[in-house]
Design a protein around this motif. Sequence first.
Motif, short mmCIF file in Angstrom:
data_model
loop_
_atom_site.label_atom_id
_atom_site.label_comp_id
_atom_site.label_asym_id
_atom_site.label_seq_id
_atom_site.Cartn_x
_atom_site.Cartn_y
_atom_site.Cartn_z
N PRO A 62 0.81 -1.23 0.00
CA PRO A 62 0.00 0.00 0.00
C PRO A 62 0.83 1.27 0.00
N VAL A 63 2.03 1.23 0.61
CA VAL A 63 2.87 2.42 0.67
C VAL A 63 3.32 2.89 -0.72
N ASP A 64 3.28 2.00 -1.71
CA ASP A 64 3.64 2.37 -3.08
C ASP A 64 2.53 3.16 -3.78
N HIS A 65 1.38 3.25 -3.14
CA HIS A 65 0.22 3.85 -3.79
C HIS A 65 -0.23 5.11 -3.05
N ASP A 66 -0.86 6.00 -3.80
CA ASP A 66 -1.36 7.25 -3.24
C ASP A 66 -2.75 6.99 -2.65
N ILE A 67 -2.75 6.49 -1.42
CA ILE A 67 -4.00 6.14 -0.74
C ILE A 67 -4.36 7.26 0.23
N ALA A 68 -5.54 7.79 0.08
CA ALA A 68 -5.99 8.87 0.95
C ALA A 68 -6.33 8.33 2.33
N THR A 69 -6.27 9.19 3.32
CA THR A 69 -6.66 8.84 4.68
C THR A 69 -8.15 9.11 4.86
N GLY A 70 -8.85 8.16 5.46
CA GLY A 70 -10.27 8.36 5.69
C GLY A 70 -11.00 7.04 5.80
N VAL A 71 -12.30 7.11 6.02
CA VAL A 71 -13.11 5.91 6.20
C VAL A 71 -14.30 5.90 5.24
N TRP A 72 -14.08 6.40 4.04
CA TRP A 72 -15.07 6.31 2.98
C TRP A 72 -14.46 5.57 1.80
N PRO A 73 -15.26 4.87 0.99
CA PRO A 73 -14.73 4.07 -0.11
C PRO A 73 -13.90 4.87 -1.12
#
Length: 248
Positions: A62-73
Amino acid sequence: MTLSDAQEKMCSESSWDFSDLTALFLNCTLKKSPERSHTQGLIDISTAIMEKNGIATECLRPVDHDIATGVWPDMTQHGWDNDEWPAIAEKVMAADILVVGTSIWLGEKTSICTQLIERLYSSSGDLNAHGQYAYYGRVGGCLITGNEDGAKHCAMNILYSLQHIGYVIPPQADAAWLGEAGPGPSYLDPGSGGPENDFTNRNTTFMTWNLMHMARMIKNAGGIPPHGNQRSQWDAGCRSDFPNPEHR
């Protein structure tokens, strides 16, 4: 990854067909590819066993990807400019088996692993074709590495989280390697003894086979029976105007 003689023997003597199953490994290391991840070394044992049995596996960090912080899909609908989680979520939903890997820092799973659990949770209110929660019918496990105490604590947290959102957790669904407390060699470092550790190899092997067997049983049964667990048949009393995304 080269399996031991015992691991190879188990694979060669198996009479089960797992070839229609798929597995996704999410390595929550803090290190971006291609930097060496010690957690990946443990993951490689599990993937090798699965692949020997015809299971299609995929591993990503996951660290290789631009994943936003939050609890929505999809967090682009909540103020973020970019969010690669929806594409990863599709891989999660397509996999029969999910294995979460993490290292330990200050006795806890990594921040990336916490973010992953939060994003998995964001879809916990979705329903499948039977009106059950969407993660029903899948199995989960975890693999952990570190040079400090906390493996069981991290496993409890991860496995509880997975079962809470709908994953089936088979017996002995975790494995770990812990080096000497404090500064010292990590799992893949020369002289660590990690790859040769019988306790870790045994638990990783048992975890992998238990995941495979449970996934096989559930798939053969057509999933978890949809009686007494259908959100679509139950008035949960949720209100659409509540901002808290606690769908369950």
